[in-house]
Design a protein around this motif. Sequence first.
Motif, PDB file in Angstrom:
ATOM      1  N   HIS A  21      35.220  -6.775 -47.285  1.00 39.49           N
ATOM      2  CA  HIS A  21      34.742  -6.540 -46.276  1.00 39.49           C
ATOM      3  C   HIS A  21      34.386  -4.890 -46.002  1.00 39.49           C
ATOM      4  O   HIS A  21      34.612  -4.246 -44.919  1.00 39.49           O
ATOM      5  CB  HIS A  21      35.712  -6.983 -44.947  1.00 39.49           C
TER       6      HIS A  21
ATOM      7  N   GLU B 267      29.412 -18.303 -42.002  1.00 41.26           N
ATOM      8  CA  GLU B 267      30.775 -18.381 -42.295  1.00 41.26           C
ATOM      9  C   GLU B 267      31.440 -17.120 -41.663  1.00 41.26           C
ATOM     10  O   GLU B 267      32.625 -17.218 -41.074  1.00 41.26           O
ATOM     11  CB  GLU B 267      31.087 -18.161 -43.890  1.00 41.26           C
TER      12      GLU B 267
ATOM     13  N   ASP C 228      31.543 -10.971 -51.486  1.00 42.34           N
ATOM     14  CA  ASP C 228      32.144 -11.971 -50.380  1.00 42.34           C
ATOM     15  C   ASP C 228      31.184 -13.173 -50.222  1.00 42.34           C
ATOM     16  O   ASP C 228      30.190 -12.882 -49.832  1.00 42.34           O
ATOM     17  CB  ASP C 228      32.580 -11.256 -49.237  1.00 42.34           C
TER      18      ASP C 228
END
Length: 435
Positions: free
Chosen positions: A407, A145, A111
């Motif tokens: 995640h 982020e 990610d």
Amino acid sequence: MQPEPQNPPAGAESRAIAVDATRLISELQTLAGFTSAEPSTAGTAVTRVVFTPDDLRARAWLKRLAEAEGLAIREDAVGNTFFRWVGAESDLPAVATGSHIDAIPHAGMYDGTVGVLGGLEAIRALKRSGLRPRRSIELVLFTSEEPTRFGIGCLGSRLLSGTLDPGKADAFHGAQRGAEDETLAQVRAAAGFAGTLPSVRLPQGHYHAWVELHIEQGPLLEREGLPIGIVTAIAAPASYRFTIEGIGGHAGALLMPDRRDALCAAAELILSIEKHTLATGAVDTVATVGTCDVYPGAVNSVPSRVTLQLDIRDTDPARRERVMQAVRRDVEAIRVRREVRIAESLVNADDPAICSPHIVEVLDEVCRGYGVQPKHMVSRAYHDSLFMARIAPIAMIFIPCRAGVSHRPDEYAAPADIALGTRVLASTLGKLASE
Ligand code: GLV
Ligand code: MN
Ligand code: MN
């Protein structure tokens, strides 16, 4: 391994773009080593919260890689870092790409990182191809982020795009348990980023175009057997904090009819959020209560205070707001019936972003040149691109990730997909830089 030349995309300015996939994957693995996560049997666990020692070590390592490529480096006051390959007409607005390297607790290794290291490899590949870009090409590493540390996502890109009031941001408090007293001002100064936050903002027109490479974080590309997604819009996220205050006491002695249990009230609130989100019947409406801090947090103590963080997203912000209105009606009923106090505070409520038809067309053309059929799709996850869209034409490239998992430590993207995404990114940056 020597990079293998690939079929060049069609077009007058096309040239052989060779991505060094072996080095790129090895760099992703090295980056995954900057982590404070407990090892996981499920996959490569990464925790890299912004401005922690792991984040700072990762940034230093990345700067060394960029220096080795002769890129000019600039850091702003919030730690956004810019790596620029200066073009022949350096006064023209640059073409930019990038993403983030911070990772939520116990996340995976792809990610954000694919967009940063893929962006670096795209620049290297363009250099190797012999391109002399007309416009500068810039790689951007955004600060935070992820909302882990300060409770708000895309901190760096919000400030950069003028979407967040810099006068307020320095006072943001830590959102993690036990770190509520720290402020952004203190944390960024300790990390060596000392300038003033208003200086972070870049004007509309600063970039000619913005393209971010990212894993899909959803299952559609894999399900449809397609290696590339072209994002046409990014859904609108919002987040809220709820603080529920009741009355605590001894878990044995405080009689049930006398209780004002804050956690029981919070449980009703969480279920109300789920109920009203499902009631829209829309696949694009999603809501998550991802944190729940219980005070005082002892098994034999009735909870007197609970803080919840809610993340709610939709492609239609009006529908998102209708869910919130229904939740607020329930909040009122819970408050009266349970005799507790419930305070709601807005963290952010953003609009969706629409991608540039021109960049989408360039991406389509590049994909055609590689014989790839791309899928046009909406991003339900948010990205720094959501905020870059406030100051520049944007688009995103998605690559598949296994079972749509993100995640989590078992997040996985195949090397061939990472390499293809990087190649598409490189060709697209090359074309946009020649405009
Ligand atoms: C980004 O990490 C998101 O939560 O969409
Ligand atoms: Mn993320
Ligand atoms: Mn991301």
